[in-house]
Design a protein around this motif. Structure first.
Motif, PDB file in Angstrom:
ATOM      1  N   ASP A 109      -9.883 -19.089 -12.821  1.00 32.21           N
ATOM      2  CA  ASP A 109     -10.592 -20.215 -12.215  1.00 32.21           C
ATOM      3  C   ASP A 109      -9.696 -21.439 -12.350  1.00 32.21           C
ATOM      4  O   ASP A 109      -9.599 -22.036 -13.424  1.00 32.21           O
ATOM      5  N   LEU A 110      -9.033 -21.796 -11.260  1.00 34.43           N
ATOM      6  CA  LEU A 110      -8.076 -22.912 -11.273  1.00 34.43           C
ATOM      7  C   LEU A 110      -8.809 -24.189 -10.892  1.00 34.43           C
ATOM      8  O   LEU A 110      -8.745 -24.654  -9.759  1.00 34.43           O
ATOM      9  N   ARG A 154      -0.182 -22.006  -8.593  1.00 33.81           N
ATOM     10  CA  ARG A 154      -0.187 -23.320  -9.251  1.00 33.81           C
ATOM     11  C   ARG A 154      -1.050 -24.289  -8.447  1.00 33.81           C
ATOM     12  O   ARG A 154      -0.955 -24.340  -7.220  1.00 33.81           O
ATOM     13  N   VAL A 155      -1.867 -25.055  -9.152  1.00 31.16           N
ATOM     14  CA  VAL A 155      -2.734 -26.032  -8.502  1.00 31.16           C
ATOM     15  C   VAL A 155      -1.912 -27.232  -8.069  1.00 31.16           C
ATOM     16  O   VAL A 155      -1.131 -27.781  -8.853  1.00 31.16           O
ATOM     17  N   GLU A 181      -2.207 -22.946 -13.896  1.00 33.28           N
ATOM     18  CA  GLU A 181      -1.344 -21.904 -13.360  1.00 33.28           C
ATOM     19  C   GLU A 181      -1.906 -20.539 -13.731  1.00 33.28           C
ATOM     20  O   GLU A 181      -2.597 -20.392 -14.747  1.00 33.28           O
ATOM     21  N   TYR A 182      -1.599 -19.573 -12.890  1.00 29.92           N
ATOM     22  CA  TYR A 182      -2.015 -18.193 -13.153  1.00 29.92           C
ATOM     23  C   TYR A 182      -0.918 -17.261 -12.639  1.00 29.92           C
ATOM     24  O   TYR A 182      -0.465 -17.392 -11.490  1.00 29.92           O
ATOM     25  N   LEU A 205     -10.714 -20.064  -6.843  1.00 34.00           N
ATOM     26  CA  LEU A 205     -11.213 -18.960  -7.654  1.00 34.00           C
ATOM     27  C   LEU A 205     -10.439 -17.713  -7.265  1.00 34.00           C
ATOM     28  O   LEU A 205     -10.359 -17.368  -6.078  1.00 34.00           O
ATOM     29  N   VAL A 206      -9.854 -17.034  -8.250  1.00 29.91           N
ATOM     30  CA  VAL A 206      -9.029 -15.851  -8.019  1.00 29.91           C
ATOM     31  C   VAL A 206      -9.833 -14.624  -8.430  1.00 29.91           C
ATOM     32  O   VAL A 206     -10.291 -14.526  -9.571  1.00 29.91           O
ATOM     33  N   LYS A 207      -9.986 -13.699  -7.484  1.00 26.09           N
ATOM     34  CA  LYS A 207     -10.749 -12.475  -7.743  1.00 26.09           C
ATOM     35  C   LYS A 207      -9.871 -11.265  -7.452  1.00 26.09           C
ATOM     36  O   LYS A 207      -9.051 -11.273  -6.542  1.00 26.09           O
ATOM     37  N   GLU A 208     -10.086 -10.218  -8.252  1.00 27.57           N
ATOM     38  CA  GLU A 208      -9.475  -8.917  -8.017  1.00 27.57           C
ATOM     39  C   GLU A 208     -10.601  -7.906  -7.917  1.00 27.57           C
ATOM     40  O   GLU A 208     -11.203  -7.520  -8.917  1.00 27.57           O
TER      41      GLU A 208
END
Length: 406
Positions: free
Chosen positions: A172-173, A117-118, A179-180, A162-165
């Motif tokens: 991209d928050l 969560r941002v 939220e992700y 930035l969320v990477k897998e």
């Protein structure tokens, strides 16, 4: 064999320490120690506490929140695992004068999710841990009682994460409140009530809870701001940010004073706010990872418009603008073509004021000459900054997108 003199001395000391001694108390003698069978609870508790204190393995001391925020972190590898689901229960209804009550085992609760969560109060990834485990669900109970679901685990991340897998960008928050779901919780197991059927009136089968989802994510922070100040080291970007906002970046007379991006908020009438980011100084060859290199070039990607800060006190200051645009273009195509303004700093120096006409002639556009130290001509910069922001807001609304608000 214990000598009689040593035995009497040890027994006297032990009796004085116990305070009370009854003839019915028996003493167990061992070659290494002398311990009464009915010893005082206080004496035993103190002794056990001392043994525990010496036998406890050393553990890593947790850092305080202040120490976690001391260093700027814009990369983090995180292992997230959702909570495990609760197990189902196999049991049967029991009641007087009701012989065949049937199965009444409830299902287990679902495991809790791990959610990113941002939070605008968080400015760095330093407070993000390297591993998160979600809360597990409770097991089912009798009388068809379902287990409680595991609570959601929220991980606070800064704006612009930035969320990477692997090499794939999964989230991209970049908006406040985004939220992700980083890891899903496992499903709860089924009780034997779930398996009741016409051909099976007394099932004893129940299933265990499922483990939560496990993922390895890479978090990358890209600073989000309206304007980004770009310049060479010691060009006066930090002093300018202190002059137009309440931000307090470090200011000194040596290069690379700023090692972390700083964001200052410029306040206007009608409660309008413009976020200005102080990007650490760039050098020639920054796109090849020289100097601070690509570590901070990516923070410019989020800026809507740019402020090229030029040091007028150096010979040929117009070459700084050309070099900065070249580095930005080599890093990302089209980055140097964003709306921008040229700020000629250190106009309070005599040699700097003499170079201003030649600078404007070579660049072919007007440069805002000012002094961040004395505050000379700061009003022109603030007005031009507001015009750039208004143009950006109008462009975003015309494209059907909501502009960034602070």
């Amino acid at each position: 064999m214990i000598p009689s003199r040593l035995f009497s001395a040890r027994l006297r000391v032990l009796l004085e320490g116990m305070g009370r001694w009854t003839p019915s108390a028996r003493v167990v003698l061992r070659p290494s120690r002398l311990l009464p069978q009915h010893a005082s609870p206080r004496l035993l508790s103190v002794g056990c506490a001392d043994c525990t204190k010496h036998q406890e393995p050393p553990r890593k001391k947790l850092l305080s929140e202040k120490k976690l925020k001391r260093h700027f972190v814009d990369h983090r590898r995180v292992l997230v695992r959702g909570g495990r689901g609760g197990d189902g229960v196999s049991c049967f209804h029991s009641e007087p004068r009701k012989e065949f009550g049937g199965p009444d085992g409830g299902d287990g609760g679902n495991g809790g999710h791990v959610i990113l969560r941002v939070d605008q109060q968080v400015k760095s990834l330093s407070s993000v841990l390297s591993r998160y485990q979600g809360f597990g669900g409770e097991d089912g109970g009798r009388k068809n009682c379902f287990g409680q679901n595991g609570a959601l685990l929220y991980v606070r991340v800064p704006l612009g994460t930035l969320v990477k897998e692997g090499n794939e960008v999964v989230a991209d928050l970049s908006r406040p409140g985004d939220e992700y779901i980083a890891a899903l919780g496992g499903a709860g197991g089924k009780g034997n009530r779930f398996f009741l059927a016409n051909d099976n009136r007394a099932p004893v089968t129940c299933t265990p809870g499922q483990p939560g989802q496990e993922r390895v994510l890479f978090l990358e922070l890209k600073t989000v701001a309206h304007a980004g100040m770009v310049g060479f080291p010691n060009s006066g970007k930090s002093s300018l940010l202190r002059a137009i906002s309440n931000a307090k970046p470090t200011v000194a007379s040596y290069p690379f004073t700023t090692l972390n991006p700083h964001i200052g908020i410029v306040h206007y009438e009608d409660h309008q706010q413009i976020a200005v980011a102080d990007i650490p100084g760039l050098v020639r060859g920054a796109h090849q990872n020289r100097g601070l290199g690509c570590a901070f070039l990516r923070h410019i990607e989020r800026c809507c418009f740019l402020l090229f800060v030029v040091d007028l006190s150096v010979p040929e200051p117009w070459t700084q603008v050309e070099d900065l645009k070249y580095e930005l273009e080599k890093y990302e195509e089209g980055l140097s073509a964003r709306p921008h303004a040229i700020v000629a700093n250190k106009i309070d120096l005599p040699q700097a004021r003499a170079r201003l006409p030649e600078l404007q002639a070579r660049l072919g556009q007007k440069a805002i000459a000012l002094s961040a130290v004395t505050g000379e001509n700061l009003e022109e910069l603030l007005l031009h900054l507001k015009d750039l922001h208004d143009d950006h807001v109008a462009t975003e609304l015309a494209r059907g997108r909501q502009p960034l608000r602070w």
